[in-house]
Design a protein around this motif. Structure first.
Motif, short mmCIF file in Angstrom:
data_model
loop_
_atom_site.label_atom_id
_atom_site.label_comp_id
_atom_site.label_asym_id
_atom_site.label_seq_id
_atom_site.Cartn_x
_atom_site.Cartn_y
_atom_site.Cartn_z
N MET B 1 32.91 4.26 -3.83
CA MET B 1 32.66 5.53 -4.82
C MET B 1 34.21 6.16 -5.06
SD MET B 1 30.46 8.73 -4.59
CE MET B 1 28.91 7.71 -4.51
N VAL B 2 34.88 6.29 -6.03
CA VAL B 2 36.20 6.51 -6.10
C VAL B 2 36.52 8.12 -6.65
CG1 VAL B 2 37.03 4.51 -6.75
CG2 VAL B 2 36.39 5.86 -8.58
N THR B 3 35.36 8.75 -6.73
CA THR B 3 35.31 10.40 -7.36
C THR B 3 34.46 11.20 -6.50
OG1 THR B 3 33.59 10.04 -8.70
CG2 THR B 3 35.52 9.38 -9.76
N LYS B 4 34.75 12.48 -6.68
CA LYS B 4 34.01 13.45 -6.23
C LYS B 4 32.59 13.70 -7.06
CE LYS B 4 36.11 17.25 -8.80
NZ LYS B 4 36.87 16.44 -9.83
N ALA B 128 39.63 6.29 -12.91
CA ALA B 128 39.60 4.91 -13.34
C ALA B 128 40.15 4.53 -14.61
CB ALA B 128 38.04 4.33 -12.87
N ILE B 129 40.14 3.36 -14.87
CA ILE B 129 41.01 3.01 -16.21
C ILE B 129 40.02 1.79 -16.54
CG2 ILE B 129 42.85 2.18 -17.43
CD1 ILE B 129 44.30 3.45 -14.75
N VAL B 130 39.74 1.82 -17.94
CA VAL B 130 39.22 0.55 -18.58
C VAL B 130 40.27 0.19 -19.48
CG1 VAL B 130 37.30 -0.42 -20.11
CG2 VAL B 130 36.92 1.49 -18.40
N ASP B 131 40.92 -0.98 -19.40
CA ASP B 131 42.08 -1.22 -20.08
C ASP B 131 41.77 -2.32 -21.29
OD1 ASP B 131 44.60 -2.78 -20.75
OD2 ASP B 131 44.98 -3.54 -19.28
N ILE B 212 32.17 0.87 -9.98
CA ILE B 212 33.26 1.26 -9.25
C ILE B 212 33.24 2.82 -8.97
CG2 ILE B 212 35.66 1.41 -9.08
CD1 ILE B 212 35.91 -1.29 -10.78
N ILE B 213 32.96 3.55 -9.97
CA ILE B 213 32.86 4.95 -9.51
C ILE B 213 31.69 5.29 -8.59
CG2 ILE B 213 32.41 7.14 -10.90
CD1 ILE B 213 33.84 5.87 -13.36
N GLY B 215 30.11 3.21 -6.57
CA GLY B 215 30.10 2.63 -5.34
C GLY B 215 28.76 1.81 -5.29
N PHE B 216 28.50 1.26 -6.18
CA PHE B 216 27.14 0.21 -6.09
C PHE B 216 27.40 -1.11 -6.61
CE2 PHE B 216 24.71 0.21 -9.98
CZ PHE B 216 25.36 0.93 -10.51
N GLY B 217 26.47 -2.26 -6.34
CA GLY B 217 26.88 -3.44 -6.96
C GLY B 217 27.93 -4.29 -6.42
N GLU B 218 28.38 -5.16 -7.15
CA GLU B 218 29.60 -6.04 -6.90
C GLU B 218 30.71 -6.00 -7.69
OE1 GLU B 218 28.45 -9.83 -5.17
OE2 GLU B 218 27.03 -9.02 -3.88
N PRO B 219 31.39 -5.15 -7.76
CA PRO B 219 32.70 -5.31 -8.78
C PRO B 219 33.09 -6.49 -8.77
CG PRO B 219 32.62 -3.14 -7.68
CD PRO B 219 31.63 -3.98 -7.01
N LEU B 220 33.88 -7.03 -9.97
CA LEU B 220 34.62 -8.23 -10.02
C LEU B 220 35.77 -8.03 -9.27
CD1 LEU B 220 33.88 -9.11 -14.08
CD2 LEU B 220 32.88 -10.30 -11.84
N TYR B 221 35.75 -7.97 -8.11
CA TYR B 221 37.19 -7.88 -7.32
C TYR B 221 37.14 -9.42 -6.94
CZ TYR B 221 36.48 -2.69 -6.92
OH TYR B 221 36.55 -1.60 -6.99
N ASN B 222 38.61 -9.94 -7.27
CA ASN B 222 39.04 -11.41 -6.84
C ASN B 222 38.12 -12.18 -7.47
OD1 ASN B 222 40.94 -10.53 -4.88
ND2 ASN B 222 39.25 -9.91 -3.83
#
Lengths: 100, 249
Positions: B1-4, B128-131, B212-213, B215-222
């Motif tokens: 989780m990246v936010t309050k 967080a950013i969506v590019d 990502i925000i 904090g659940f599931g599996e983000p596409l890291y790597n």
């Protein structure tokens, strides 16, 4: 041995095929594949994928069998391998005046 | 989780009821979304749909960056643009449509594209950013600043009937410069695409940001998902960091 090549983006469009198949000698390195691609499609390959030194252009993301790979001679191909060339892609928008 | 987290009102509990039934998201996830500020860089074919889904999901604050006016050729894919807005600023059209969907959400509409001069200021406003940018210069500027500020960055791209997505978590995954260290010499900013292709990857980008925000599931890291909708083939490619990357190493 048979190696399948998958193309994407502008490279795919320039070559006009999404997939290619090459028959290479056993133990060939990835460099051998670059040479074959450059020989068969000299113009699109040099424009989008293969540099003047015969190596892969830095902006192409190479993968072998679903894993990113570094394009150097240490990569030895095996029968049935799939080599993918991910040509950079982005979003699309009409040009506007001013910076970018 | 990246936010309050931000407390939900009864109205918000009602609106988001169906997604709070997702067992590993729940009301805590919804509170994280409400507390989050997400930058969508360009609200064109990719970003319109990403922003729309983020608004629907209940993100508390959206920062939209896009310069220029609506053109007829935008309308096959830029779903926040309308015929009656041709010739007027895209970002205004986007803000208007998004606030119709989610009047509770704060929208910061910036009529600029990300560049080296404004990246720090704009990215400092988000978690967080969506590019969804069309130019590699924009993507590189955004990537550099996201890495510096340690902000997660969801990378969406499309071309013809192809699309790709990966998520960058600075210090954990490859950054954009690890994957494409140089701008392609032959890149054309106008290219073939269907709205259904850009919209699909825009939806995926929104879902990545939500995961990502909250904090659940599996983000596409790597990992990168590549999609070819002509052949309907999908690949998951394992990525690796460049140990000599000038941006993130």
């Amino acid at each position: 041995m048979k190696i399948r090549v998958e193309l994407t983006g502008q490279l795919k469009q320039a070559i006009g095929q999404a997939q290619l198949e090459y028959d290479l000698p056993e133990g060939s390195s990835i460099q051998r594949l670059f040479e074959r691609l450059a020989a068969e499609f000299p113009e699109p390959a040099s424009k989008y994928a293969i540099g003047e030194d015969g190596g892969l252009k830095p902006n192409i993301l190479l993968f072998i069998n679903d894993e990113q790979a570094t394009a150097d001679d240490s990569i030895v191909l095996h029968d049935g391998d799939v080599a993918g060339f991910l040509s950079p892609i982005s979003g699309g928008s009409r040009h506007e005046e001013g910076k970018w | 989780m990246v936010t309050k987290r931000a407390m939900l009102t009864d109205e918000e509990r009602s609106v988001y009821e169906w997604q709070t039934w997702v067992h590993d998201f729940g009301e805590a996830g919804q509170e994280a979304l409400k507390g989050a500020s997400v930058l969508v860089s360009r609200v064109g074919g990719l970003g319109s749909v990403a922003a729309y889904e983020l608004a629907a999901a209940g993100v508390g604050r959206l920062v939209l960056a896009h310069k220029g006016n609506v053109k007829p050729s935008d309308l096959n894919r830029q779903l926040l643009m309308t015929h009656d807005w041709i010739g007027k600023p895209r970002v205004e059209s986007a803000a208007r449509r998004l606030s119709e969907l989610n009047p509770r959400m704060e929208i910061v509409a910036i009529e600029e594209n990300i560049n080296e001069d404004n990246a720090e200021r704009i990215i400092s406003q988000c978690d967080a950013i969506v590019d969804c940018a069309p130019l590699f210069e924009e993507r590189f500027a955004m990537n550099r600043e996201a890495v510096r500020q340690k902000k997660p960055l969801v990378e969406c791209a499309m071309y013809d009937l192809e699309a790709r997505i990966t998520s960058v978590m600075p210090g954990v995954t490859p950054c954009v410069a690890c994957l494409h260290p140089e701008k392609p010499a032959e890149w054309k900013r106008e290219f073939p695409v269907f709205g259904a292709v850009s919209g699909m990857v825009g939806c995926l980008g929104a879902m990545e940001a939500i995961k990502i925000i909250a904090g659940f599931g599996e983000p596409l890291y790597n990992r990168m998902i590549t999609m070819d909708l002509r052949a309907m083939t999908f690949r998951s490619i394992q990525l690796k960091r460049n140990p000599s990357c000038p941006v993130c190493s």
